[in-house]
Design an enzyme around this catalytic site. Structure first.
Site, PDB file in Angstrom:
ATOM      1  N   GLY A   1      63.010  44.621  40.450  1.00 38.79           N
ATOM      2  CA  GLY A   1      63.821  43.944  41.370  1.00 38.79           C
ATOM      3  C   GLY A   1      64.576  44.623  42.244  1.00 38.79           C
ATOM      4  O   GLY A   1      64.782  44.205  43.560  1.00 38.79           O
TER       5      GLY A   1
ATOM      6  N   ASP B   1      46.687  38.159  45.430  1.00 30.46           N
ATOM      7  CA  ASP B   1      45.563  39.284  45.476  1.00 30.46           C
ATOM      8  C   ASP B   1      44.472  39.181  46.914  1.00 30.46           C
ATOM      9  O   ASP B   1      44.138  40.327  46.952  1.00 30.46           O
ATOM     10  CB  ASP B   1      44.337  38.605  44.256  1.00 30.46           C
ATOM     11  CG  ASP B   1      43.404  39.796  44.090  1.00 30.46           C
ATOM     12  OD1 ASP B   1      43.803  40.904  44.002  1.00 30.46           O
ATOM     13  OD2 ASP B   1      42.283  39.430  43.583  1.00 30.46           O
TER      14      ASP B   1
ATOM     15  N   LYS C   1      36.142  38.290  44.346  1.00 33.37           N
ATOM     16  CA  LYS C   1      35.692  39.369  44.948  1.00 33.37           C
ATOM     17  C   LYS C   1      34.567  39.253  45.748  1.00 33.37           C
ATOM     18  O   LYS C   1      34.468  39.842  46.681  1.00 33.37           O
ATOM     19  CB  LYS C   1      35.959  40.344  43.792  1.00 33.37           C
ATOM     20  CG  LYS C   1      37.175  40.498  42.711  1.00 33.37           C
ATOM     21  CD  LYS C   1      38.225  40.978  43.755  1.00 33.37           C
ATOM     22  CE  LYS C   1      39.370  41.236  42.921  1.00 33.37           C
ATOM     23  NZ  LYS C   1      40.526  41.653  43.479  1.00 33.37           N
TER      24      LYS C   1
ATOM     25  N   CYS D   1      48.267  48.033  40.536  1.00 29.68           N
ATOM     26  CA  CYS D   1      49.494  48.682  40.823  1.00 29.68           C
ATOM     27  C   CYS D   1      50.490  47.884  40.817  1.00 29.68           C
ATOM     28  O   CYS D   1      51.755  48.195  41.747  1.00 29.68           O
ATOM     29  CB  CYS D   1      49.023  49.531  41.929  1.00 29.68           C
ATOM     30  SG  CYS D   1      48.191  50.877  41.951  1.00 29.68           S
ATOM     31  N   GLY D   2      50.638  46.555  40.445  1.00 26.37           N
ATOM     32  CA  GLY D   2      51.744  45.692  40.479  1.00 26.37           C
ATOM     33  C   GLY D   2      51.775  44.820  41.596  1.00 26.37           C
ATOM     34  O   GLY D   2      52.894  44.204  41.954  1.00 26.37           O
ATOM     35  N   LYS D   3      50.639  44.461  42.091  1.00 31.28           N
ATOM     36  CA  LYS D   3      50.625  43.412  43.193  1.00 31.28           C
ATOM     37  C   LYS D   3      51.070  42.077  42.667  1.00 31.28           C
ATOM     38  O   LYS D   3      51.775  41.319  43.411  1.00 31.28           O
ATOM     39  CB  LYS D   3      49.224  43.066  43.485  1.00 31.28           C
ATOM     40  CG  LYS D   3      48.747  43.990  44.685  1.00 31.28           C
ATOM     41  CD  LYS D   3      47.780  43.753  46.079  1.00 31.28           C
ATOM     42  CE  LYS D   3      46.729  42.592  45.678  1.00 31.28           C
ATOM     43  NZ  LYS D   3      45.535  42.964  44.815  1.00 31.28           N
TER      44      LYS D   3
ATOM     45  N   HIS E   1      42.560  42.691  50.680  1.00 30.38           N
ATOM     46  CA  HIS E   1      42.788  42.685  49.185  1.00 30.38           C
ATOM     47  C   HIS E   1      44.173  42.758  49.161  1.00 30.38           C
ATOM     48  O   HIS E   1      44.772  43.905  48.866  1.00 30.38           O
ATOM     49  CB  HIS E   1      42.062  43.910  48.463  1.00 30.38           C
ATOM     50  CG  HIS E   1      42.334  43.970  46.875  1.00 30.38           C
ATOM     51  ND1 HIS E   1      42.178  44.914  46.326  1.00 30.38           N
ATOM     52  CD2 HIS E   1      42.674  43.097  46.123  1.00 30.38           C
ATOM     53  CE1 HIS E   1      42.422  44.725  45.030  1.00 30.38           C
ATOM     54  NE2 HIS E   1      42.660  43.565  44.743  1.00 30.38           N
TER      55      HIS E   1
ATOM     56  N   SER F   1      44.007  48.056  42.502  1.00 25.50           N
ATOM     57  CA  SER F   1      44.317  47.364  41.502  1.00 25.50           C
ATOM     58  C   SER F   1      44.776  47.827  40.096  1.00 25.50           C
ATOM     59  O   SER F   1      44.907  49.037  40.301  1.00 25.50           O
ATOM     60  CB  SER F   1      42.945  46.969  40.643  1.00 25.50           C
ATOM     61  OG  SER F   1      41.872  46.456  41.327  1.00 25.50           O
TER      62      SER F   1
ATOM     63  N   ARG G   1      35.275  44.580  35.806  1.00 23.28           N
ATOM     64  CA  ARG G   1      34.251  44.859  36.831  1.00 23.28           C
ATOM     65  C   ARG G   1      33.594  45.970  36.651  1.00 23.28           C
ATOM     66  O   ARG G   1      34.073  47.024  36.045  1.00 23.28           O
ATOM     67  CB  ARG G   1      34.958  44.830  38.273  1.00 23.28           C
ATOM     68  CG  ARG G   1      35.679  43.616  38.766  1.00 23.28           C
ATOM     69  CD  ARG G   1      36.409  43.738  40.223  1.00 23.28           C
ATOM     70  NE  ARG G   1      37.422  44.396  40.275  1.00 23.28           N
ATOM     71  CZ  ARG G   1      37.560  45.646  40.555  1.00 23.28           C
ATOM     72  NH1 ARG G   1      36.341  46.290  41.116  1.00 23.28           N
ATOM     73  NH2 ARG G   1      38.733  46.452  40.763  1.00 23.28           N
TER      74      ARG G   1
ATOM     75  N   TYR H   1      32.655  38.354  33.262  1.00 18.07           N
ATOM     76  CA  TYR H   1      33.959  38.794  33.360  1.00 18.07           C
ATOM     77  C   TYR H   1      34.401  38.145  34.851  1.00 18.07           C
ATOM     78  O   TYR H   1      33.557  38.127  35.842  1.00 18.07           O
ATOM     79  CB  TYR H   1      33.943  40.260  33.370  1.00 18.07           C
ATOM     80  CG  TYR H   1      35.342  40.723  34.024  1.00 18.07           C
ATOM     81  CD1 TYR H   1      36.406  40.529  33.346  1.00 18.07           C
ATOM     82  CD2 TYR H   1      35.473  41.256  35.285  1.00 18.07           C
ATOM     83  CE1 TYR H   1      37.799  41.140  33.774  1.00 18.07           C
ATOM     84  CE2 TYR H   1      36.691  41.502  35.782  1.00 18.07           C
ATOM     85  CZ  TYR H   1      37.800  41.278  35.031  1.00 18.07           C
ATOM     86  OH  TYR H   1      38.991  41.637  35.470  1.00 18.07           O
TER      87      TYR H   1
ATOM     88  N   ASN I   1      42.824  45.254  29.877  1.00 10.95           N
ATOM     89  CA  ASN I   1      42.256  44.473  30.945  1.00 10.95           C
ATOM     90  C   ASN I   1      42.200  42.859  30.445  1.00 10.95           C
ATOM     91  O   ASN I   1      41.488  42.227  31.368  1.00 10.95           O
ATOM     92  CB  ASN I   1      40.925  44.762  31.544  1.00 10.95           C
ATOM     93  CG  ASN I   1      40.871  44.362  32.929  1.00 10.95           C
ATOM     94  OD1 ASN I   1      41.809  44.047  33.933  1.00 10.95           O
ATOM     95  ND2 ASN I   1      39.420  44.070  33.484  1.00 10.95           N
TER      96      ASN I   1
ATOM     97  N   ARG J   1      43.398  38.939  30.488  1.00 11.24           N
ATOM     98  CA  ARG J   1      43.662  38.290  31.755  1.00 11.24           C
ATOM     99  C   ARG J   1      44.252  37.013  31.288  1.00 11.24           C
ATOM    100  O   ARG J   1      43.792  36.165  30.636  1.00 11.24           O
ATOM    101  CB  ARG J   1      42.612  37.921  32.590  1.00 11.24           C
ATOM    102  CG  ARG J   1      41.868  39.301  33.260  1.00 11.24           C
ATOM    103  CD  ARG J   1      42.806  39.939  34.290  1.00 11.24           C
ATOM    104  NE  ARG J   1      42.262  41.265  34.831  1.00 11.24           N
ATOM    105  CZ  ARG J   1      42.191  41.526  35.963  1.00 11.24           C
ATOM    106  NH1 ARG J   1      42.929  40.866  36.882  1.00 11.24           N
ATOM    107  NH2 ARG J   1      41.796  42.999  36.339  1.00 11.24           N
TER     108      ARG J   1
HETATM  109  C1  OXD Z   1      41.199  43.345  40.799  1.00  8.32           C
HETATM  110  C2  OXD Z   1      41.580  42.075  40.496  1.00  8.32           C
HETATM  111  O1  OXD Z   1      40.500  44.011  39.865  1.00  8.32           O
HETATM  112  O2  OXD Z   1      42.174  41.488  41.184  1.00  8.32           O
HETATM  113  O3  OXD Z   1      41.538  43.966  41.916  1.00  8.32           O
HETATM  114  O4  OXD Z   1      41.178  41.780  39.212  1.00  8.32           O
HETATM  115 MN    MN Z   2      42.552  42.633  42.969  1.00 11.98          MN
END
Ligand code: OXD
Ligand code: MN
Length: 588
Positions: free
Chosen positions: A494, A276, A205, A249-251, A225, A247, A68, A196, A366, A368
């Site tokens: 876990g 997300d 987004k 951080c392990g979502k 988000h 972004s 992005r 991208y 990055n 994907r």
């Molecule tokens: C972000 C994504 O950049 O979800 O937040 O790709």
């Molecule tokens: Mn995101």
């Protein structure tokens, strides 16, 4: 197709961009098979091994088009005060004038694909229709995974329905002419010179967060988000949590968490609804309900493995598009952090020969995978519920090696709004800026809020006033604490289940908490820290509040809030003052 407004818009765009042909996508299997076959033939996709990776394709982006671009992302509304200090603003007229010559003839020799798509489950009162016009078959293939695409969206649209317009063109992928521009007053996105995902898959987004946040403010809901998970306890009771994290951080990992064996054996289950984006709206019973508007995951590949996220690995085994990872000689994919040893040789994300001795990573940091959510082993049976799932708790989190405890609960919704507005995260090597530097990222929406951030906080406060006692509880977590010697204090993955279980118990009034100046924290016993070997100073650091460090934290927050001047909601100002007061007051 008899929607006259849609037809007229497609004709106008075609007259400006001059494609060789116009193709209306129906989302069918044969359509995507033809398109991908064509892309394999022209070299823009590589078909992966059909046994190990059935239905999967490999793509490489242009080397300058890998992420992005926040500095090229614009909110174009008439009054700059509506964009606020955290967005790049352009007047809509100025942006249209700038884009017109870029768009003129930009699709010559190419096909213009019309992509009707639905954000949200079919028949959901919360779902919304978008139409993306693009000259990129790669975008079509990704949108087919990330959204419900084709006839299902046209059926939802009918002859007169409203839709969000998205116009995307690859153009020449010229970074100097890259504009990701949002026109909230026209329900329109125009994105040029980037393919991208975050810039080109306009449902994600651009629509589901930036434009939807504006719609949500007007219509009285929230576009966030956030991941959404459902936790089933041994009694079969389900608790749903929505969580916002910046972004990287392990979502995605948290949304697919596998509880430790002992918890699974006891009957605990974590199920995925989204990784997300969440749209949250009041239901008829006054509670907040959430849907995941997406239908796929656009996940970061490096670091994903059977050890860190088995559900993601199983999700992307089939029918997935991999972008900018490494390609092994046997037509399978590889990235840093995958299980097992690195391949002796591979092609890197730029298509160059790579060996473990190479100095650069094989996969772009990055890189994907675009994978269908329905394939996720942990997908919830409720993930396509038209009315969404009732949210019991909202979670905020960031990457903070100091100061912020493992978990704390806000005193009430208004305090929770302040906690979300105060979110910060340390920059990682993958992002711009110095490693460890703090970035303010309120509600993880800094790059995604389509209007003035202070008005957005005001909207959160109003939502709380409307929902009253029915609002979800708000928590803040930090999986990334280190001790003074730089060792991680918390194992994560876990074991995060311990924190989730504490939240579940809090939501249902089954466990007490310790009141601190910053919020309510668990007792060490409630998390079972001793059995994990976390005792003494480590336990204190993990759950304690260092008043001096927190005062510096409050100063830092206030410096950030000052950017919003007199637009800052008084409630945020009040909560900040109240925090300072609690920090200097001895407990009674
Ligand atoms: C972000 C994504 O950049 O979800 O937040 O790709
Ligand atoms: Mn995101």
């Amino acid at each position: 197709m008899s929607h006259s407004v849609l037809r007229a818009w497609v004709n106008d765009v075609a007259a400006l961009t001059r494609p060789q042909s116009v193709y209306w996508c129906d989302g069918s299997r044969s359509e995507i098979d033809n398109l991908t076959a064509q892309m394999v033939a022209d070299g823009s996709l590589i078909r992966l091994d059909p046994i190990k990776h059935p239905g999967c394709f490999y793509a490489r982006s242009h080397v300058n088009d890998v992420a992005r671009v926040e500095d090229r992302t614009f909110i174009c509304c008439s009054d700059p005060a509506n964009a606020g200090p955290t967005n790049n603003w352009r007047h809509p007229g100025e942006m249209h004038a700038l884009l017109e010559p870029i768009l003129a003839g930009c699709m010559r020799g190419r096909t213009l694909y019309v992509i009707p798509y639905l954000m949200g489950p079919p028949k959901s009162p919360m779902a919304k229709v978008g139409i993306e016009l693009t000259d990129s078959p790669y975008v079509v293939a990704n949108m087919r995974i990330m959204t419900r695409m084709g006839q299902v969206a046209l059926d939802e649209l009918g002859e007169m329905g409203q839709f969000v317009k998205g116009l995307h063109s690859t153009c020449e992928l010229d970074p100097a002419k890259r504009y990701i521009s949002h026109f909230p007053e026209e329900n329109l996105v125009i994105s040029v010179n980037s393919n991208y995902g975050g810039n080109a898959l306009l449902g994600k987004k651009c629509f589901a967060l930036r434009l939807a946040s504006v719609l949500a403010q007007k219509e009285g809901w929230l576009a966030e988000h956030m991941l959404i998970i459902g936790i089933t306890d041994p009694n079969g009771r389900k608790t749903f949590i929505a969580g916002a994290f910046p972004s990287a951080c392990g979502k995605t990992n948290l949304s697919m968490l596998v509880p430790p064996k002992a918890d699974r054996d006891a009957g605990w289950k974590v199920e995925t609804i989204g990784d997300d984006i969440a749209w949250l709206k009041f239901g008829p019973d006054g509670r907040l309900y959430a849907i995941n508007p997406e239908a796929g995951f656009f996940g970061v590949a490096p670091g994903t493995s059977l050890a860190t996220n088995p559900n993601a690995m199983l999700t992307c085994r089939a029918n997935t598009i991999f972008t900018n990872v490494a390609l092994r000689p046997d037509n399978t994919v590889w990235w840093e952090g995958m299980d097992g040893p690195p391949p002796a040789q591979a092609l890197d994300w730029k298509g160059q020969p790579w060996t473990p001795a190479s100095k650069t990573p094989a996969a772009h940091p990055n890189s994907r995978f675009t994978a269908p959510a329905s394939q996720c082993p942990s997908i919830s049976p409720d993930w396509e519920q038209p009315q969404g799932v009732p949210i019991h708790a909202i979670l905020f989190g960031g990457r903070r090696t100091t100061t912020i405890p493992l978990v704390y609960e806000a005193f009430h919704w208004r305090h929770g709004t302040f906690v979300g507005a105060s979110m910060t995260s340390e920059k990682t090597a993958a992002a711009e800026g110095k490693v460890g530097e703090l970035r303010h990222d309120p509600m993880a929406m800094l790059p995604f809020c389509g209007y003035h951030m202070a008005d957005y906080w005001r909207h959160w406060i109003h939502m709380g006033e409307q929902g009253g006692k029915m609002m979800p509880r708000v928590f803040h977590v930090n999986w990334f604490r280190k001790d003074s010697a730089g060792h991680w204090l918390w194992p994560g993955f876990g074991e995060n289940m311990r924190v989730l279980k504490w939240m579940v118990a809090r939501v249902h009034g089954e466990v007490d908490a310790v009141k601190t100046p910053v919020g309510l924290v668990p007792r060490a016993e409630s998390l079972g820290l001793a059995e994990m070997g976390i005792t003494g100073r480590a336990a204190e650091e993990l759950l304690g509040v260092d008043r001096e460090a927190w005062m510096a934290e409050a100063d830092n927050r206030d410096r950030f809030f000052q950017r919003f001047g007199d637009k800052l909601p008084p409630e945020i100002f009040f909560e900040s003052a109240a925090l300072r007061f609690r920090l200097v007051t001895k407990p009674v």
